[in-house]
Design a protein around this motif. Structure first.
Motif, PDB file in Angstrom:
ATOM      1  N   GLY A 170     -61.447 -48.739 -42.868  1.00  0.00           N
ATOM      2  CA  GLY A 170     -60.763 -49.628 -43.791  1.00  0.00           C
ATOM      3  C   GLY A 170     -61.383 -51.009 -43.849  1.00  0.00           C
ATOM      4  O   GLY A 170     -60.809 -51.944 -44.425  1.00  0.00           O
ATOM      5  N   ARG A 171     -62.591 -51.148 -43.279  1.00  0.00           N
ATOM      6  CA  ARG A 171     -63.274 -52.447 -43.302  1.00  0.00           C
ATOM      7  C   ARG A 171     -63.991 -52.687 -44.616  1.00  0.00           C
ATOM      8  O   ARG A 171     -64.330 -53.826 -44.941  1.00  0.00           O
ATOM      9  CB  ARG A 171     -64.288 -52.531 -42.146  1.00  0.00           C
ATOM     10  CG  ARG A 171     -63.643 -52.652 -40.783  1.00  0.00           C
ATOM     11  CD  ARG A 171     -64.697 -52.753 -39.701  1.00  0.00           C
ATOM     12  NE  ARG A 171     -65.308 -51.462 -39.392  1.00  0.00           N
ATOM     13  CZ  ARG A 171     -66.491 -51.328 -38.800  1.00  0.00           C
ATOM     14  NH1 ARG A 171     -67.214 -52.390 -38.516  1.00  0.00           N
ATOM     15  NH2 ARG A 171     -66.967 -50.122 -38.536  1.00  0.00           N
ATOM     16  N   GLU A 172     -64.288 -51.618 -45.335  1.00  0.00           N
ATOM     17  CA  GLU A 172     -64.961 -51.722 -46.634  1.00  0.00           C
ATOM     18  C   GLU A 172     -64.297 -50.773 -47.625  1.00  0.00           C
ATOM     19  O   GLU A 172     -63.595 -49.836 -47.212  1.00  0.00           O
ATOM     20  CB  GLU A 172     -66.455 -51.384 -46.496  1.00  0.00           C
ATOM     21  CG  GLU A 172     -67.250 -52.439 -45.768  1.00  0.00           C
ATOM     22  CD  GLU A 172     -68.748 -52.163 -45.806  1.00  0.00           C
ATOM     23  OE1 GLU A 172     -69.489 -52.984 -45.262  1.00  0.00           O
ATOM     24  OE2 GLU A 172     -69.171 -51.121 -46.372  1.00  0.00           O
ATOM     25  N   PRO A 173     -64.511 -51.002 -48.924  1.00  0.00           N
ATOM     26  CA  PRO A 173     -63.912 -50.115 -49.937  1.00  0.00           C
ATOM     27  C   PRO A 173     -64.398 -48.674 -49.785  1.00  0.00           C
ATOM     28  O   PRO A 173     -65.402 -48.394 -49.127  1.00  0.00           O
ATOM     29  CB  PRO A 173     -64.388 -50.728 -51.260  1.00  0.00           C
ATOM     30  CG  PRO A 173     -64.736 -52.139 -50.936  1.00  0.00           C
ATOM     31  CD  PRO A 173     -65.245 -52.125 -49.532  1.00  0.00           C
ATOM     32  N   TYR A 174     -63.698 -47.785 -50.440  1.00  0.00           N
ATOM     33  CA  TYR A 174     -64.031 -46.361 -50.388  1.00  0.00           C
ATOM     34  C   TYR A 174     -65.442 -46.114 -50.921  1.00  0.00           C
ATOM     35  O   TYR A 174     -65.889 -46.735 -51.886  1.00  0.00           O
ATOM     36  CB  TYR A 174     -63.039 -45.542 -51.215  1.00  0.00           C
ATOM     37  CG  TYR A 174     -63.389 -44.077 -51.248  1.00  0.00           C
ATOM     38  CD1 TYR A 174     -63.085 -43.255 -50.167  1.00  0.00           C
ATOM     39  CD2 TYR A 174     -64.066 -43.528 -52.343  1.00  0.00           C
ATOM     40  CE1 TYR A 174     -63.422 -41.907 -50.179  1.00  0.00           C
ATOM     41  CE2 TYR A 174     -64.407 -42.180 -52.359  1.00  0.00           C
ATOM     42  CZ  TYR A 174     -64.087 -41.381 -51.276  1.00  0.00           C
ATOM     43  OH  TYR A 174     -64.443 -40.054 -51.287  1.00  0.00           O
ATOM     44  N   THR A 175     -66.144 -45.202 -50.271  1.00  0.00           N
ATOM     45  CA  THR A 175     -67.452 -44.752 -50.739  1.00  0.00           C
ATOM     46  C   THR A 175     -67.534 -43.239 -50.647  1.00  0.00           C
ATOM     47  O   THR A 175     -67.034 -42.631 -49.682  1.00  0.00           O
ATOM     48  CB  THR A 175     -68.601 -45.374 -49.922  1.00  0.00           C
ATOM     49  OG1 THR A 175     -69.836 -44.724 -50.279  1.00  0.00           O
ATOM     50  CG2 THR A 175     -68.395 -45.239 -48.423  1.00  0.00           C
ATOM     51  N   HIS A 176     -68.130 -42.639 -51.646  1.00  0.00           N
ATOM     52  CA  HIS A 176     -68.338 -41.185 -51.643  1.00  0.00           C
ATOM     53  C   HIS A 176     -69.231 -40.740 -50.491  1.00  0.00           C
ATOM     54  O   HIS A 176     -69.302 -39.547 -50.184  1.00  0.00           O
ATOM     55  CB  HIS A 176     -68.973 -40.733 -52.961  1.00  0.00           C
ATOM     56  CG  HIS A 176     -68.069 -40.839 -54.153  1.00  0.00           C
ATOM     57  ND1 HIS A 176     -66.893 -40.137 -54.255  1.00  0.00           N
ATOM     58  CD2 HIS A 176     -68.173 -41.571 -55.294  1.00  0.00           C
ATOM     59  CE1 HIS A 176     -66.302 -40.406 -55.397  1.00  0.00           C
ATOM     60  NE2 HIS A 176     -67.056 -41.282 -56.049  1.00  0.00           N
ATOM     61  N   LEU A 177     -69.910 -41.696 -49.870  1.00  0.00           N
ATOM     62  CA  LEU A 177     -70.786 -41.342 -48.759  1.00  0.00           C
ATOM     63  C   LEU A 177     -70.017 -40.693 -47.614  1.00  0.00           C
ATOM     64  O   LEU A 177     -70.567 -39.840 -46.906  1.00  0.00           O
ATOM     65  CB  LEU A 177     -71.519 -42.592 -48.242  1.00  0.00           C
ATOM     66  CG  LEU A 177     -72.581 -43.170 -49.174  1.00  0.00           C
ATOM     67  CD1 LEU A 177     -73.062 -44.513 -48.668  1.00  0.00           C
ATOM     68  CD2 LEU A 177     -73.751 -42.200 -49.330  1.00  0.00           C
ATOM     69  N   LEU A 178     -68.758 -41.088 -47.425  1.00  0.00           N
ATOM     70  CA  LEU A 178     -67.979 -40.517 -46.315  1.00  0.00           C
ATOM     71  C   LEU A 178     -67.840 -39.001 -46.447  1.00  0.00           C
ATOM     72  O   LEU A 178     -68.306 -38.257 -45.564  1.00  0.00           O
ATOM     73  CB  LEU A 178     -66.617 -41.208 -46.216  1.00  0.00           C
ATOM     74  CG  LEU A 178     -65.687 -40.691 -45.113  1.00  0.00           C
ATOM     75  CD1 LEU A 178     -66.349 -40.788 -43.746  1.00  0.00           C
ATOM     76  CD2 LEU A 178     -64.358 -41.448 -45.129  1.00  0.00           C
ATOM     77  N   PRO A 179     -67.253 -38.484 -47.498  1.00  0.00           N
ATOM     78  CA  PRO A 179     -67.134 -37.019 -47.582  1.00  0.00           C
ATOM     79  C   PRO A 179     -68.469 -36.317 -47.798  1.00  0.00           C
ATOM     80  O   PRO A 179     -68.677 -35.200 -47.306  1.00  0.00           O
ATOM     81  CB  PRO A 179     -66.208 -36.811 -48.780  1.00  0.00           C
ATOM     82  CG  PRO A 179     -66.366 -38.036 -49.618  1.00  0.00           C
ATOM     83  CD  PRO A 179     -66.572 -39.151 -48.631  1.00  0.00           C
ATOM     84  N   MET A 180     -69.375 -36.952 -48.522  1.00  0.00           N
ATOM     85  CA  MET A 180     -70.653 -36.297 -48.809  1.00  0.00           C
ATOM     86  C   MET A 180     -71.498 -36.136 -47.548  1.00  0.00           C
ATOM     87  O   MET A 180     -72.145 -35.102 -47.344  1.00  0.00           O
ATOM     88  CB  MET A 180     -71.415 -37.075 -49.889  1.00  0.00           C
ATOM     89  CG  MET A 180     -70.769 -36.981 -51.265  1.00  0.00           C
ATOM     90  SD  MET A 180     -71.635 -37.954 -52.526  1.00  0.00           S
ATOM     91  CE  MET A 180     -73.164 -37.020 -52.711  1.00  0.00           C
ATOM     92  N   LEU A 181     -71.505 -37.153 -46.693  1.00  0.00           N
ATOM     93  CA  LEU A 181     -72.255 -37.054 -45.445  1.00  0.00           C
ATOM     94  C   LEU A 181     -71.613 -36.044 -44.502  1.00  0.00           C
ATOM     95  O   LEU A 181     -72.319 -35.284 -43.828  1.00  0.00           O
ATOM     96  CB  LEU A 181     -72.341 -38.427 -44.766  1.00  0.00           C
ATOM     97  CG  LEU A 181     -73.265 -39.449 -45.425  1.00  0.00           C
ATOM     98  CD1 LEU A 181     -73.113 -40.801 -44.748  1.00  0.00           C
ATOM     99  CD2 LEU A 181     -74.725 -39.005 -45.367  1.00  0.00           C
ATOM    100  N   MET A 182     -70.289 -36.040 -44.455  1.00  0.00           N
ATOM    101  CA  MET A 182     -69.604 -35.074 -43.590  1.00  0.00           C
ATOM    102  C   MET A 182     -69.937 -33.647 -44.013  1.00  0.00           C
ATOM    103  O   MET A 182     -70.203 -32.781 -43.164  1.00  0.00           O
ATOM    104  CB  MET A 182     -68.093 -35.327 -43.637  1.00  0.00           C
ATOM    105  CG  MET A 182     -67.667 -36.609 -42.919  1.00  0.00           C
ATOM    106  SD  MET A 182     -65.900 -36.966 -43.113  1.00  0.00           S
ATOM    107  CE  MET A 182     -65.159 -35.530 -42.359  1.00  0.00           C
ATOM    108  N   GLU A 183     -69.950 -33.412 -45.296  1.00  0.00           N
ATOM    109  CA  GLU A 183     -70.289 -32.076 -45.788  1.00  0.00           C
ATOM    110  C   GLU A 183     -71.733 -31.714 -45.475  1.00  0.00           C
ATOM    111  O   GLU A 183     -72.035 -30.590 -45.052  1.00  0.00           O
ATOM    112  CB  GLU A 183     -70.049 -32.002 -47.297  1.00  0.00           C
ATOM    113  CG  GLU A 183     -70.347 -30.626 -47.879  1.00  0.00           C
ATOM    114  CD  GLU A 183     -70.101 -30.545 -49.373  1.00  0.00           C
ATOM    115  OE1 GLU A 183     -70.391 -29.483 -49.951  1.00  0.00           O
ATOM    116  OE2 GLU A 183     -69.632 -31.536 -49.979  1.00  0.00           O
ATOM    117  N   GLU A 184     -72.641 -32.666 -45.662  1.00  0.00           N
ATOM    118  CA  GLU A 184     -74.063 -32.419 -45.399  1.00  0.00           C
ATOM    119  C   GLU A 184     -74.322 -32.115 -43.929  1.00  0.00           C
ATOM    120  O   GLU A 184     -75.089 -31.201 -43.592  1.00  0.00           O
ATOM    121  CB  GLU A 184     -74.885 -33.638 -45.833  1.00  0.00           C
ATOM    122  CG  GLU A 184     -76.382 -33.527 -45.602  1.00  0.00           C
ATOM    123  CD  GLU A 184     -77.050 -32.508 -46.507  1.00  0.00           C
ATOM    124  OE1 GLU A 184     -78.148 -32.050 -46.152  1.00  0.00           O
ATOM    125  OE2 GLU A 184     -76.486 -32.167 -47.576  1.00  0.00           O
TER     126      GLU A 184
END
Length: 308
Positions: A170-184
Protein backbone atom coordinates in the motif's frame (compact mmCIF):
# COMPACT_ATOMS: atom_id res chain seq x y z
CA UNK A 1 46.61 -21.74 -46.26
CA UNK A 2 47.11 -19.05 -43.64
CA UNK A 3 43.99 -17.68 -41.97
CA UNK A 4 42.52 -15.93 -38.92
CA UNK A 5 39.76 -16.89 -36.50
CA UNK A 6 37.14 -14.67 -34.86
CA UNK A 7 34.92 -15.87 -32.01
CA UNK A 8 31.92 -14.17 -30.44
CA UNK A 9 31.76 -15.97 -27.10
CA UNK A 10 28.29 -15.88 -25.60
CA UNK A 11 26.68 -17.18 -22.43
CA UNK A 12 24.25 -19.44 -24.28
CA UNK A 13 26.05 -20.03 -27.59
CA UNK A 14 29.17 -18.93 -29.44
CA UNK A 15 29.84 -18.08 -33.08
CA UNK A 16 33.10 -18.66 -34.92
CA UNK A 17 34.22 -17.25 -38.27
CA UNK A 18 37.34 -18.26 -40.18
CA UNK A 19 38.68 -15.86 -42.81
CA UNK A 20 41.62 -15.71 -45.18
CA UNK A 21 44.19 -12.94 -44.78
CA UNK A 22 42.18 -10.68 -47.10
CA UNK A 23 39.21 -10.89 -44.74
CA UNK A 24 37.05 -13.19 -46.88
CA UNK A 25 34.95 -15.47 -44.69
CA UNK A 26 35.70 -19.13 -45.37
CA UNK A 27 33.45 -20.70 -42.78
CA UNK A 28 31.03 -19.67 -40.02
CA UNK A 29 29.64 -22.03 -37.38
CA UNK A 30 28.03 -22.04 -33.94
CA UNK A 31 28.87 -23.91 -30.78
CA UNK A 32 28.33 -23.97 -27.03
CA UNK A 33 28.75 -21.15 -24.48
CA UNK A 34 32.26 -19.82 -23.84
CA UNK A 35 31.56 -17.06 -21.31
CA UNK A 36 33.66 -17.53 -18.17
CA UNK A 37 31.18 -15.63 -16.04
CA UNK A 38 28.32 -17.97 -16.85
CA UNK A 39 30.23 -21.28 -17.10
CA UNK A 40 32.86 -23.18 -15.14
CA UNK A 41 36.39 -22.82 -16.54
CA UNK A 42 36.49 -26.49 -17.52
CA UNK A 43 33.24 -26.09 -19.47
CA UNK A 44 34.59 -23.03 -21.28
CA UNK A 45 37.77 -24.90 -22.19
CA UNK A 46 35.84 -27.87 -23.54
CA UNK A 47 33.54 -25.59 -25.56
CA UNK A 48 36.47 -23.63 -27.03
CA UNK A 49 38.36 -26.80 -27.91
CA UNK A 50 35.30 -28.21 -29.68
CA UNK A 51 34.38 -24.92 -31.38
CA UNK A 52 37.86 -24.20 -32.74
CA UNK A 53 38.77 -27.82 -33.54
CA UNK A 54 35.55 -28.54 -35.43
CA UNK A 55 35.65 -25.30 -37.42
CA UNK A 56 39.27 -25.75 -38.48
CA UNK A 57 38.58 -29.36 -39.46
CA UNK A 58 35.43 -28.49 -41.40
CA UNK A 59 37.32 -25.76 -43.27
CA UNK A 60 40.03 -28.28 -44.19
CA UNK A 61 42.75 -26.21 -42.54
CA UNK A 62 45.67 -26.84 -40.19
CA UNK A 63 45.70 -25.28 -36.72
CA UNK A 64 49.40 -24.36 -37.17
CA UNK A 65 48.48 -22.03 -40.06
CA UNK A 66 46.29 -19.77 -37.90
CA UNK A 67 48.04 -16.39 -37.93
CA UNK A 68 45.74 -14.75 -35.37
CA UNK A 69 42.66 -15.46 -33.30
CA UNK A 70 40.41 -12.99 -31.52
CA UNK A 71 37.88 -14.07 -28.90
CA UNK A 72 35.42 -11.44 -27.74
CA UNK A 73 33.36 -12.36 -24.69
CA UNK A 74 31.54 -10.65 -21.83
CA UNK A 75 33.51 -13.00 -19.58
CA UNK A 76 36.88 -11.71 -20.79
CA UNK A 77 36.85 -8.02 -19.97
CA UNK A 78 39.63 -8.01 -17.39
CA UNK A 79 43.32 -8.84 -17.74
CA UNK A 80 43.35 -11.86 -15.43
CA UNK A 81 40.43 -13.42 -17.33
CA UNK A 82 42.14 -12.70 -20.65
CA UNK A 83 45.41 -14.34 -19.60
CA UNK A 84 43.63 -17.53 -18.48
CA UNK A 85 41.85 -17.89 -21.83
CA UNK A 86 44.97 -16.93 -23.80
CA UNK A 87 47.03 -19.67 -22.13
CA UNK A 88 44.39 -22.26 -22.90
CA UNK A 89 44.03 -21.22 -26.55
CA UNK A 90 47.80 -21.42 -26.95
CA UNK A 91 47.69 -24.97 -25.56
CA UNK A 92 45.42 -25.95 -28.49
CA UNK A 93 48.33 -25.44 -30.88
CA UNK A 94 47.72 -21.88 -32.08
CA UNK A 95 51.09 -20.17 -32.54
CA UNK A 96 49.82 -16.91 -34.06
CA UNK A 97 48.60 -13.77 -32.31
CA UNK A 98 45.99 -14.37 -29.61
CA UNK A 99 43.69 -11.46 -28.78
CA UNK A 100 41.21 -11.84 -25.94
CA UNK A 101 38.86 -8.92 -25.45
CA UNK A 102 35.38 -8.01 -24.32
CA UNK A 103 32.30 -8.51 -26.47
CA UNK A 104 31.77 -4.76 -26.88
CA UNK A 105 35.00 -4.31 -28.85
CA UNK A 106 34.07 -6.88 -31.48
CA UNK A 107 30.55 -5.44 -31.74
CA UNK A 108 32.07 -2.04 -32.58
CA UNK A 109 34.49 -3.62 -35.06
CA UNK A 110 31.65 -5.52 -36.76
CA UNK A 111 29.54 -2.41 -37.29
CA UNK A 112 32.23 0.18 -38.04
CA UNK A 113 34.74 -1.93 -39.95
CA UNK A 114 37.29 -1.46 -37.21
CA UNK A 115 36.94 2.29 -36.73
CA UNK A 116 36.10 4.31 -33.62
CA UNK A 117 32.70 3.91 -32.00
CA UNK A 118 30.67 3.22 -28.89
CA UNK A 119 28.90 0.00 -27.90
CA UNK A 120 26.10 -0.08 -25.34
CA UNK A 121 25.11 -3.60 -24.36
CA UNK A 122 22.05 -4.27 -22.22
CA UNK A 123 21.18 -7.92 -21.81
CA UNK A 124 21.21 -9.68 -18.46
CA UNK A 125 23.81 -7.08 -17.46
CA UNK A 126 24.83 -3.74 -18.94
CA UNK A 127 28.03 -2.02 -20.07
CA UNK A 128 29.23 0.69 -22.42
CA UNK A 129 32.57 0.63 -24.21
CA UNK A 130 34.20 3.25 -26.37
CA UNK A 131 37.07 3.26 -28.87
CA UNK A 132 38.39 6.68 -29.84
CA UNK A 133 40.01 8.04 -33.00
CA UNK A 134 43.48 7.47 -31.61
CA UNK A 135 42.77 4.01 -30.30
CA UNK A 136 41.98 5.09 -26.75
CA UNK A 137 39.53 2.86 -24.92
CA UNK A 138 37.08 3.46 -22.10
CA UNK A 139 34.85 1.03 -20.23
CA UNK A 140 31.78 2.25 -18.34
CA UNK A 141 29.59 0.10 -16.08
CA UNK A 142 29.67 -3.67 -16.22
CA UNK A 143 30.07 -3.88 -12.44
CA UNK A 144 27.67 -6.78 -11.99
CA UNK A 145 24.16 -7.13 -10.64
CA UNK A 146 24.90 -6.30 -7.00
CA UNK A 147 26.49 -2.88 -7.50
CA UNK A 148 25.76 -2.09 -11.14
CA UNK A 149 24.12 -3.34 -14.35
CA UNK A 150 21.76 -0.37 -14.44
CA UNK A 151 19.30 -0.47 -17.32
CA UNK A 152 19.79 -4.21 -17.85
CA UNK A 153 17.13 -6.89 -17.95
CA UNK A 154 18.15 -7.88 -14.42
CA UNK A 155 17.74 -4.28 -13.27
CA UNK A 156 14.30 -4.03 -14.89
CA UNK A 157 13.16 -7.35 -13.41
CA UNK A 158 14.34 -6.48 -9.92
CA UNK A 159 12.77 -3.01 -10.03
CA UNK A 160 9.52 -4.65 -11.09
CA UNK A 161 9.53 -6.98 -8.08
CA UNK A 162 10.24 -4.04 -5.76
CA UNK A 163 7.36 -2.08 -7.30
CA UNK A 164 5.01 -5.06 -6.95
CA UNK A 165 5.84 -5.41 -3.26
CA UNK A 166 5.41 -1.68 -2.59
CA UNK A 167 2.03 -1.96 -4.28
CA UNK A 168 1.09 -4.91 -2.07
CA UNK A 169 2.15 -2.95 1.04
CA UNK A 170 0.00 0.00 0.00
CA UNK A 171 3.03 2.29 -0.30
CA UNK A 172 2.37 2.91 -4.00
CA UNK A 173 -0.68 2.81 -6.29
CA UNK A 174 -1.85 -0.44 -7.83
CA UNK A 175 0.25 -1.90 -10.64
CA UNK A 176 -0.50 -4.83 -12.91
CA UNK A 177 3.05 -5.94 -12.22
CA UNK A 178 1.91 -7.58 -8.97
CA UNK A 179 -0.39 -10.23 -10.45
CA UNK A 180 1.55 -10.52 -13.69
CA UNK A 181 4.85 -11.25 -11.95
CA UNK A 182 3.20 -13.71 -9.58
CA UNK A 183 1.75 -15.59 -12.52
CA UNK A 184 5.06 -15.57 -14.41
CA UNK A 185 7.02 -16.84 -11.41
CA UNK A 186 4.33 -19.34 -10.41
CA UNK A 187 3.55 -18.12 -6.90
CA UNK A 188 0.15 -17.63 -5.29
CA UNK A 189 0.92 -15.10 -2.53
CA UNK A 190 3.14 -11.98 -2.53
CA UNK A 191 5.03 -13.30 0.50
CA UNK A 192 6.45 -15.99 -1.78
CA UNK A 193 8.51 -13.38 -3.63
CA UNK A 194 10.92 -13.60 -0.68
CA UNK A 195 11.56 -17.30 -1.19
CA UNK A 196 11.96 -16.77 -4.94
CA UNK A 197 14.45 -13.89 -4.69
CA UNK A 198 16.53 -15.11 -1.74
CA UNK A 199 16.90 -18.80 -2.48
CA UNK A 200 20.50 -19.93 -2.81
CA UNK A 201 20.26 -21.31 -6.32
CA UNK A 202 18.60 -18.23 -7.86
CA UNK A 203 20.13 -17.35 -11.22
CA UNK A 204 20.51 -13.82 -12.57
CA UNK A 205 18.77 -14.98 -15.72
CA UNK A 206 15.61 -15.77 -13.74
CA UNK A 207 15.31 -12.17 -12.57
CA UNK A 208 16.33 -10.85 -16.00
CA UNK A 209 13.61 -12.93 -17.66
CA UNK A 210 11.01 -10.84 -15.84
CA UNK A 211 11.89 -7.81 -17.97
CA UNK A 212 9.52 -9.12 -20.63
CA UNK A 213 6.68 -8.99 -18.11
CA UNK A 214 7.40 -5.30 -17.54
CA UNK A 215 7.14 -4.70 -21.28
CA UNK A 216 3.85 -6.61 -21.39
CA UNK A 217 2.47 -4.55 -18.48
CA UNK A 218 3.54 -1.34 -20.20
CA UNK A 219 1.68 -2.37 -23.34
CA UNK A 220 -1.42 -2.80 -21.16
CA UNK A 221 -1.07 0.82 -20.08
CA UNK A 222 0.56 0.25 -16.68
CA UNK A 223 2.18 3.48 -15.48
CA UNK A 224 4.68 1.86 -13.11
CA UNK A 225 5.91 -0.47 -15.86
CA UNK A 226 6.43 2.50 -18.16
CA UNK A 227 8.28 4.35 -15.39
CA UNK A 228 10.67 1.41 -14.90
CA UNK A 229 11.39 1.15 -18.63
CA UNK A 230 11.92 4.89 -19.00
CA UNK A 231 14.34 4.78 -16.08
CA UNK A 232 16.22 1.90 -17.73
CA UNK A 233 16.58 3.99 -20.90
CA UNK A 234 17.91 6.89 -18.81
CA UNK A 235 20.47 4.63 -17.14
CA UNK A 236 21.69 3.30 -20.49
CA UNK A 237 21.90 6.84 -21.84
CA UNK A 238 24.12 7.77 -18.89
CA UNK A 239 26.43 4.83 -19.72
CA UNK A 240 26.68 5.99 -23.34
CA UNK A 241 27.22 9.60 -22.30
CA UNK A 242 30.10 8.66 -20.02
CA UNK A 243 31.70 6.57 -22.78
CA UNK A 244 31.39 9.39 -25.34
CA UNK A 245 32.89 11.81 -22.86
CA UNK A 246 35.61 9.30 -22.00
CA UNK A 247 36.93 9.19 -25.58
CA UNK A 248 36.37 12.94 -26.02
CA UNK A 249 33.91 12.46 -28.89
CA UNK A 250 31.25 14.97 -27.75
CA UNK A 251 31.50 16.95 -31.00
CA UNK A 252 32.32 14.06 -33.33
CA UNK A 253 30.20 12.18 -35.82
CA UNK A 254 30.29 8.75 -34.24
CA UNK A 255 28.30 5.52 -34.28
CA UNK A 256 26.74 4.09 -31.14
CA UNK A 257 26.01 0.40 -31.58
CA UNK A 258 23.40 -1.13 -29.29
CA UNK A 259 23.15 -4.80 -28.44
CA UNK A 260 21.50 -7.11 -25.93
CA UNK A 261 17.90 -8.13 -25.38
CA UNK A 262 16.75 -4.89 -23.72
CA UNK A 263 17.85 -2.52 -26.48
CA UNK A 264 17.10 -4.92 -29.32
CA UNK A 265 13.68 -6.19 -28.20
CA UNK A 266 12.17 -3.47 -26.00
CA UNK A 267 10.90 -0.73 -28.28
CA UNK A 268 10.16 1.83 -25.55
CA UNK A 269 13.62 1.53 -24.01
CA UNK A 270 15.30 1.71 -27.41
CA UNK A 271 13.32 4.71 -28.64
CA UNK A 272 13.75 6.65 -25.40
CA UNK A 273 17.48 5.85 -25.35
CA UNK A 274 17.87 7.11 -28.93
CA UNK A 275 15.83 10.23 -28.14
CA UNK A 276 17.96 11.14 -25.12
CA UNK A 277 21.23 10.38 -26.89
CA UNK A 278 20.57 12.24 -30.14
CA UNK A 279 19.20 15.25 -28.27
CA UNK A 280 22.45 15.50 -26.29
CA UNK A 281 24.70 14.55 -29.23
CA UNK A 282 23.12 15.49 -32.60
CA UNK A 283 26.07 14.03 -34.55
CA UNK A 284 25.59 10.54 -33.14
CA UNK A 285 24.03 7.74 -35.18
CA UNK A 286 22.55 4.71 -33.43
CA UNK A 287 22.59 1.26 -35.03
CA UNK A 288 21.42 -2.11 -33.75
CA UNK A 289 24.11 -4.78 -33.72
CA UNK A 290 23.86 -7.84 -35.94
CA UNK A 291 23.01 -11.28 -34.55
CA UNK A 292 26.62 -12.13 -33.72
CA UNK A 293 29.93 -10.32 -33.92
CA UNK A 294 32.31 -13.09 -34.95
CA UNK A 295 33.09 -11.11 -38.13
CA UNK A 296 34.03 -8.21 -35.87
CA UNK A 297 36.41 -10.54 -34.06
CA UNK A 298 37.93 -11.43 -37.46
CA UNK A 299 38.56 -7.72 -38.07
CA UNK A 300 40.29 -7.38 -34.68
CA UNK A 301 42.40 -10.47 -35.45
CA UNK A 302 43.47 -9.04 -38.82
CA UNK A 303 44.31 -5.69 -37.20
CA UNK A 304 46.50 -7.48 -34.67
CA UNK A 305 48.76 -8.64 -37.51
CA UNK A 306 48.44 -5.28 -39.26
CA UNK A 307 46.53 -6.57 -42.29
CA UNK A 308 43.80 -3.91 -41.88
Amino acid sequence: MEYVIGIDGGGTKSAISIADLQGNIILMEYGGPTNMRSQEESQVYDALKSLIGNAVEHAGLNIEDCKAICIGSAGAGRKEEQEVIKDYVRSLGIKGNIVITNDAEIVIAEMTGGREGIAVIAGTGSIAYGIGKNGERVRVGGWGHVVGDEGSAYYIGLEAIKAALRCYDGREPYTHLLPMLMEEIGITAPEEFVRFVYRRDIKKSEIAALAKVVDQAHKKGDNKAKEILMDAAEQLFLLAKAAIRGIKAEQDTIMVVVSGSVLINNLLVYEQFVKLLTKEYPNVTVEKAKADASRGAVIVALKSIKLI
